[in-house]
Motif scaffolding. Sequence first.
Motif, PDB file in Angstrom:
ATOM      1  N   LEU A 175      -9.830   4.949  17.641  1.00 12.91           N
ATOM      2  CA  LEU A 175     -10.141   6.103  18.689  1.00 12.91           C
ATOM      3  C   LEU A 175     -10.203   7.449  17.912  1.00 12.91           C
ATOM      4  CD1 LEU A 175     -11.347   6.794  21.402  1.00 12.91           C
ATOM      5  CD2 LEU A 175      -9.041   6.711  22.212  1.00 12.91           C
ATOM      6  N   LEU A 176      -9.216   7.565  17.336  1.00 11.96           N
ATOM      7  CA  LEU A 176      -8.875   8.780  16.468  1.00 11.96           C
ATOM      8  C   LEU A 176     -10.055   9.074  15.566  1.00 11.96           C
ATOM      9  CD1 LEU A 176      -6.931  11.155  16.203  1.00 11.96           C
ATOM     10  CD2 LEU A 176      -5.565   9.824  14.576  1.00 11.96           C
ATOM     11  N   THR A 177     -10.272   8.091  14.502  1.00 13.60           N
ATOM     12  CA  THR A 177     -11.475   8.550  13.573  1.00 13.60           C
ATOM     13  C   THR A 177     -12.761   8.803  14.348  1.00 13.60           C
ATOM     14  OG1 THR A 177     -10.231   6.926  12.461  1.00 13.60           O
ATOM     15  CG2 THR A 177     -12.514   7.289  11.738  1.00 13.60           C
ATOM     16  N   LYS A 178     -13.119   7.880  15.240  1.00 15.47           N
ATOM     17  CA  LYS A 178     -14.222   8.133  16.268  1.00 15.47           C
ATOM     18  C   LYS A 178     -14.218   9.668  16.850  1.00 15.47           C
ATOM     19  CE  LYS A 178     -17.374   6.496  19.752  1.00 15.47           C
ATOM     20  NZ  LYS A 178     -17.398   5.195  20.614  1.00 15.47           N
ATOM     21  N   GLU A 179     -13.223   9.976  17.318  1.00 10.40           N
ATOM     22  CA  GLU A 179     -13.027  11.575  18.019  1.00 10.40           C
ATOM     23  C   GLU A 179     -13.165  12.563  16.863  1.00 10.40           C
ATOM     24  OE1 GLU A 179      -9.783  13.946  20.423  1.00 10.40           O
ATOM     25  OE2 GLU A 179      -9.709  11.711  20.468  1.00 10.40           O
ATOM     26  N   PHE A 180     -12.510  12.226  15.853  1.00  6.20           N
ATOM     27  CA  PHE A 180     -12.478  13.142  14.724  1.00  6.20           C
ATOM     28  C   PHE A 180     -13.773  13.456  14.049  1.00  6.20           C
ATOM     29  CE2 PHE A 180     -12.286  14.085  10.324  1.00  6.20           C
ATOM     30  CZ  PHE A 180     -11.546  15.161  10.095  1.00  6.20           C
ATOM     31  N   ARG A 181     -14.573  12.211  14.009  1.00  5.06           N
ATOM     32  CA  ARG A 181     -15.918  12.429  13.473  1.00  5.06           C
ATOM     33  C   ARG A 181     -17.032  13.133  14.713  1.00  5.06           C
ATOM     34  NH1 ARG A 181     -17.489   7.088  12.769  1.00  5.06           N
ATOM     35  NH2 ARG A 181     -18.764   7.160  14.677  1.00  5.06           N
ATOM     36  N   GLU A 182     -16.871  12.844  15.904  1.00 10.40           N
ATOM     37  CA  GLU A 182     -17.537  13.459  16.791  1.00 10.40           C
ATOM     38  C   GLU A 182     -17.178  15.104  17.043  1.00 10.40           C
ATOM     39  OE1 GLU A 182     -16.807  11.484  20.448  1.00 10.40           O
ATOM     40  OE2 GLU A 182     -17.836   9.787  19.795  1.00 10.40           O
ATOM     41  N   LYS A 183     -16.034  15.271  16.840  1.00  8.01           N
ATOM     42  CA  LYS A 183     -15.633  16.926  16.643  1.00  8.01           C
ATOM     43  C   LYS A 183     -16.173  17.736  15.504  1.00  8.01           C
ATOM     44  CE  LYS A 183     -11.625  16.677  19.791  1.00  8.01           C
ATOM     45  NZ  LYS A 183     -11.133  17.778  20.651  1.00  8.01           N
ATOM     46  N   LYS A 184     -16.151  16.953  14.493  1.00 13.91           N
ATOM     47  CA  LYS A 184     -16.500  17.387  13.108  1.00 13.91           C
ATOM     48  C   LYS A 184     -18.152  17.609  13.398  1.00 13.91           C
ATOM     49  CE  LYS A 184     -16.621  16.220   8.223  1.00 13.91           C
ATOM     50  NZ  LYS A 184     -16.359  15.258   7.200  1.00 13.91           N
TER      51      LYS A 184
END
Length: 89
Positions: free
Chosen positions: A33-42
């Motif tokens: 979940l953290l990686t997905k959220e990071f990519r979306e915010k980026k």
Amino acid sequence: MKTTERVLNALQRVKELLSLISDWTKQPKEEDLLTKEFREKKLKMIEDLYKQLGELNDRYMFNHNSEFATKEYIVQYDELKKKIYDLEK
């Protein structure tokens, strides 16, 4: 070592290499979940920077004589492009 033993050893090494390659090239089935959220915010940040770049271009094209000089435009443009480049890495 006999020829058959060499062939069997070589085949075993090839199988090991192929399994290592397949494990290495596999994409993870589920992202955390953290990686997905990071990519979306980026991606959202990059999108916002492109909007700012478009607004800067519009402001310069239509108001550059009264609002700011070309030098200021170039400085701001370079800053935005550098931020975008750093995020896209």
